[in-house]
Structures are given as structure tokens and as C-alpha cells.
Enzyme design. Sequence first.
Site, PDB file in Angstrom:
ATOM      1  N   ASP A   1     -18.732 -21.486   7.798  1.00 28.83           N
ATOM      2  CA  ASP A   1     -18.219 -20.361   8.600  1.00 28.83           C
ATOM      3  C   ASP A   1     -19.186 -19.195   8.719  1.00 28.83           C
ATOM      4  O   ASP A   1     -19.209 -18.501   9.727  1.00 28.83           O
ATOM      5  CB  ASP A   1     -16.884 -19.872   8.028  1.00 28.83           C
ATOM      6  CG  ASP A   1     -17.057 -18.981   6.810  1.00 28.83           C
ATOM      7  OD1 ASP A   1     -17.651 -19.454   5.819  1.00 28.83           O
ATOM      8  OD2 ASP A   1     -16.601 -17.831   6.850  1.00 28.83           O
TER       9      ASP A   1
ATOM     10  N   ASP B   1     -22.050 -18.623   3.687  1.00 29.75           N
ATOM     11  CA  ASP B   1     -21.737 -19.473   2.537  1.00 29.75           C
ATOM     12  C   ASP B   1     -21.499 -20.897   3.016  1.00 29.75           C
ATOM     13  O   ASP B   1     -21.844 -21.245   4.141  1.00 29.75           O
ATOM     14  CB  ASP B   1     -20.529 -18.917   1.772  1.00 29.75           C
ATOM     15  CG  ASP B   1     -19.333 -18.692   2.698  1.00 29.75           C
ATOM     16  OD1 ASP B   1     -19.220 -19.395   3.715  1.00 29.75           O
ATOM     17  OD2 ASP B   1     -18.510 -17.807   2.404  1.00 29.75           O
TER      18      ASP B   1
ATOM     19  N   TYR C   1      -9.592 -15.412   4.563  1.00 27.14           N
ATOM     20  CA  TYR C   1      -9.125 -15.361   5.948  1.00 27.14           C
ATOM     21  C   TYR C   1      -7.597 -15.264   5.966  1.00 27.14           C
ATOM     22  O   TYR C   1      -6.905 -16.191   6.356  1.00 27.14           O
ATOM     23  CB  TYR C   1      -9.603 -16.596   6.720  1.00 27.14           C
ATOM     24  CG  TYR C   1     -11.069 -16.561   7.065  1.00 27.14           C
ATOM     25  CD1 TYR C   1     -11.528 -15.850   8.182  1.00 27.14           C
ATOM     26  CD2 TYR C   1     -12.008 -17.206   6.267  1.00 27.14           C
ATOM     27  CE1 TYR C   1     -12.877 -15.800   8.496  1.00 27.14           C
ATOM     28  CE2 TYR C   1     -13.362 -17.159   6.576  1.00 27.14           C
ATOM     29  CZ  TYR C   1     -13.788 -16.456   7.693  1.00 27.14           C
ATOM     30  OH  TYR C   1     -15.130 -16.410   8.001  1.00 27.14           O
TER      31      TYR C   1
ATOM     32  N   GLU D   1     -24.050 -10.070   7.494  1.00 25.26           N
ATOM     33  CA  GLU D   1     -23.649 -11.487   7.493  1.00 25.26           C
ATOM     34  C   GLU D   1     -23.135 -11.898   8.872  1.00 25.26           C
ATOM     35  O   GLU D   1     -22.291 -11.213   9.457  1.00 25.26           O
ATOM     36  CB  GLU D   1     -22.562 -11.738   6.456  1.00 25.26           C
ATOM     37  CG  GLU D   1     -22.195 -13.216   6.323  1.00 25.26           C
ATOM     38  CD  GLU D   1     -21.237 -13.491   5.171  1.00 25.26           C
ATOM     39  OE1 GLU D   1     -21.159 -14.647   4.724  1.00 25.26           O
ATOM     40  OE2 GLU D   1     -20.559 -12.547   4.721  1.00 25.26           O
TER      41      GLU D   1
END
Length: 622
Positions: A80, A83, A233, A481
Site C-alpha cells: 500500500d 511498507d 485504515y 510517504e
Amino acid sequence: MARLMSATLLLVAAFLLVAAAPEAEAEAYDYAGAFDKCLQFFEAQRSGKLPADQRVKWRGDSALTDGFSQGVDLVGGYYDSGDHVKFGFPMAYAVTMLSWGVLEFNKEMAAANNNLQRALDAIRWGTNYFVKAHTEPNGLWVQVGDGDSDHLCWERAEDMSTPRTAFKIDRNHPGSEVAGETAAALAAAAKAFRPYDSMYADLLLVHAKQLFTFADTFRGRYDDSLLNAKKFYPSDSGFQDELLWAAAWLYEATGDEEYLRYVSQNAEAFGGIGWSVLEFSWDNKYAGLQVLLSKVLFDGGAAATAYADTLKQFQAKAEFFLCACLQKNNGNNIKTTPGGLLYVDDWNNMQYVSSATFLLTVYADYLAASHGSLKCPDGEVKPAEMVGFAMSQVDYVLGKNPKGMSYMVGYGSYFPTHVHHRGASIPSVHDEKATVGCMDGFDKYYNSKGADPNVLYGAIVGGPDANDGFVDDRCNYQHAEPTIAGNAPICGVFARLASQPSDASDNNSPAPYSPPHDSSPSKQGSPLEFVHTVSNSWTTNGVEYYRHVVTAKNTCGHPITYLKLHIKDLSGPIYGVSAAKEKDTYEFPAWLTSLGAGEQFTIVYVQGGPAAKMSVVNYKTA
């Protein structure tokens, strides 16, 4: 911005602004190149056995036994972000938005370096995984990897040593959000593939229909069933938006009025015509749903007539969101940074910019095709102006911002080089074959001040803070990120803008987003009070440069709705105003449509020599 940086950082940033801004501005319209890079990021995020035509050569095969210990093949899909967890919820949203982009802009994608096939490949990489993960009608594997243990290691995907536990939803452990979003992704992808691979489209629709039935029949929040996902999430908006979203996409893919009837019957109870929202994201689908259902009205036909009353209510909510983006919503607007970027949240704000620009662009095209305009509380907006505003957001991403930095990695010459991404920060497995251990990665690479050895082309990082500041540091995960959910919507927008007609008279060509010109003579006396300061200075190649900050305050006692400035002796880059047609003249920036009495806005420019001289040559008050 000066208060947010050390003197050293400010000096370096200012120098880079001068060095990079001209190139960033020159490259701001290479949208085809940005589209190509946007798709490359998805190749960098691939999990599983990589294909022969993989362009991101520093990546290798990874996670080749995902799901095996639990008796299922879950190899493939996407990581995603920085990571190596495969979170099904944001992955499905990313595939939905990539598919929607193909449906709206397939011709533009084909024209942009012939990248339509690569866009379809990016979608297929996700849908192939979803088909494998949907092992039974009322069951779906929705995550591989544990976020807690994964975040304790800084290692390449090819070296992964963390547990690859897989997590599933079923009738006893429901997850209507992720099942509904996966159904939406598969339905949208089915429609995207229909002209090119009808058998594959049929397969995707079978799974989409089953998953929608599962999501609707066994209703429940997925993060109640999957506590591990709740930390990363969480479903703040609940599952009702995904149920409506999935049904709307199934209607788009099949034309079956059963799904439109479902939307109509549940529109009020599920919040579809009740929620007025200021964001569109992997979690909150309402704005996207409302725009998608508005399309049914624009398309016309028997269904649009039969459900017109409900569809018009969805459209009203869609236009609330769009007017809020355009700063014309009677004060109920999405915030912007001083540099004009839409600003929703400090954590990965670019994902909201990406999704908002997509909705603005597609809705502008819907309006243009129907010869309509957007009627906001604070004025009417033409489709060309909507595209112009979306373009201002895209240009900010690509480098037209106060820092002169591209927030897309690998675009231009000045972009983030310390991305919060494991694979980018560690030498390629092809170059350093020895395994990089879990903690070795932290010691040698996460904490390293060196630039990433692998350029993560196309990755759009989280972006600047509320004051347009950005610290290029791997530890700065909130801003440094990238995510596939953030990249997916704007990919299509790049393609759309790459094919934008150059003729400004075209009904939907982008126009500077500003109020109409006032043809009356300029009023006597200046309506603005200028306060000019120098925030920094430095010497480069024997030339002394200055960073000038000018605060312009409205002192005329009335809201200013149109402004034209003359700026004399300007030789460097300028931010906070938009160039007008006449030489050395500037207007309000795209994000500022009026300046209230007593309010002020900021102009920043960098140059050597004496300061530029500013004066008001025309203005209009409410």
C-alpha cells in the site's frame, strides 16, 4: 514558512527555489511524462512474481508464498505504501480510481505516450489478486501481513522476514466496507476492460456481483472484524457509502436498473443525499458517489428520468463538494495553504488533492458536454475554469509552489530524495545481494542522511504542511510517504491535461481561475497596503539573492472581487499571484476569488538586486 525551518534549512531551500523554479515551471506542462511516471509507481509497489516487461528494475520478486500456510494463493497485489502489508481496502479503492480514470480518459491515455495498455495492466495486477482473494461467495481475504510487526522492520520486500499472516472476512466476521469497495473495483474494472477483453470483464462482474451481495447481506464494519486493520485504515465513515458506491458502479458496468433502484431506495438512510462532505478518499466515498450518480443525469435516458428526483439530490451534494474546492461555497470551503494547495489533513494531504482534482476534472467534462456550468453560492463557474483550478493543483504537485519542489518523485530536478519507503531507501537486491536484516535496515538506511539509492519514479509523497513547508526526511512519514490510494486518482488527470487543447477559446480549455475583468476605470487611491520584508539572503556565484515576502492587506473597506497588479523590475520566480495576459501584470491566484475587508494575502518572490515595485492598476469590489 521561515518560522518552521532552521536558518540553514531556509537558506538551502531558498537557494534550491531559485535553482529549480525555472525548470519546474518549464516542465509543469509535461503531463504526459507525469502520467507515465504515475504508472511506474504502481510497478514499484507490485508484490509477487514480477512480469518480464517490468520497468522498475531495482525491484525483484517478493512474497511468493503469501497465503500458502492458510491454504490459499494470495500471491500478487500491491503493497500500500512504504511498507509491505497488503491492505485490501485502500488497494481496492486505488483500482476503482484507476479504472474510473481509464473510463473517462482512455483516449487521452492512449495519446499520452501510448500508455493506455500500461494503465490497464496496473488495474489487472490488482483485479487478478482480488479474484484469487475471493475464494467463496461470502468470503474475501482482505489483508496479508501484520502492520505492527511489519513496522518494526526496515527491510526490502525481497528480504521480508516478518509474518505474512492473512486475514479474511466472512458471514461471521463481516466487512461491508472492504467487500463493497472490492465489488466497486471489480465492476469499474469490468467496464474498463469490456472493449478489450470481454471474457475477463465477464469474470470480474461475476465476482463483483457476489461481493456486493455478500457486503449487503452480512452488514458490518470491517474494522470491527479485523482489529489489526483498525490501527492503519479505520472506517470512520462506516460501510453505507461503500454499499451505495458498489451499487452505483454495478449499474455503470451492467446497466441493470436493479442497482440504481437500490441506490434510490437507500439514498437517504445510507447518507448518500444527506452527507455534504469536504473530502473524497479511500474511506469516505460520498463525494465520488455523488459525482458518479450525477453522470447518470448528464447521460440522460429512461433511468435518469425515472430516478431524476433522487439523482438531482445526489448532484446537489456533488456540487457542494466541488464549490467547496473552488472556494465558492459561501464560506463552507476546503482550506488552502498560502500557496493555494487544497488542504484537508496534515497526514498525507496529497491524497485529498489527488481525488479532488479528479472529481473537478471529470465533472467539468460532464458540464462541458452538456453546455452547462457549475452554479455555486458565490458565483457561476464555467467548465474551463474548473479545469483551470484542477490544473493549478496539479501544477503545485509538479513544482509550481512556494518551495519550487516537485512532490512527485523523479519529476523535474528538485524532488524528495529521502522518501519514507523501504525499497527505495535500501540498495537494490540486484546490487547488494546479501540479505538486509530487520534492524540492519534501520541502522544503515532508515537513519541515513544519504539520498535514496533507488528513485521511486512517480510516487506522490504526502506533501507539504499547512504553511507549504516540507522536510525531506525519511522519518517524516506523515509528509514523505507515498501511497497507491494517493497516486491512483491523479494518474488519469495527468493524461487528461496532456491532451488539453491549446486553444483557450475552446469551451473546456483551462482558463485562469479568476473573477471577470472589470472594464471600468481604476478607482482613485490604492485599495491595498503593501508591507515588504526580506526573510533571507544568500550569495551564489557572486550574486546576492533575496527572498522577499510581501503582505497585501485590503484597506478599502469592501471585499475585493477582482485585482490587477503591476509588478515592475521583477526578475525571479514569484508565488501567490497569477500572471495576467499583459506584460508585468498579475491577478489574484487561482485559489483566491475575493479578499475581504481587512484581510490580507501573501506574495513571495526571489531575485537578486533591488526589490520589485508593486502597484494596483485595477480592482473591483463587491
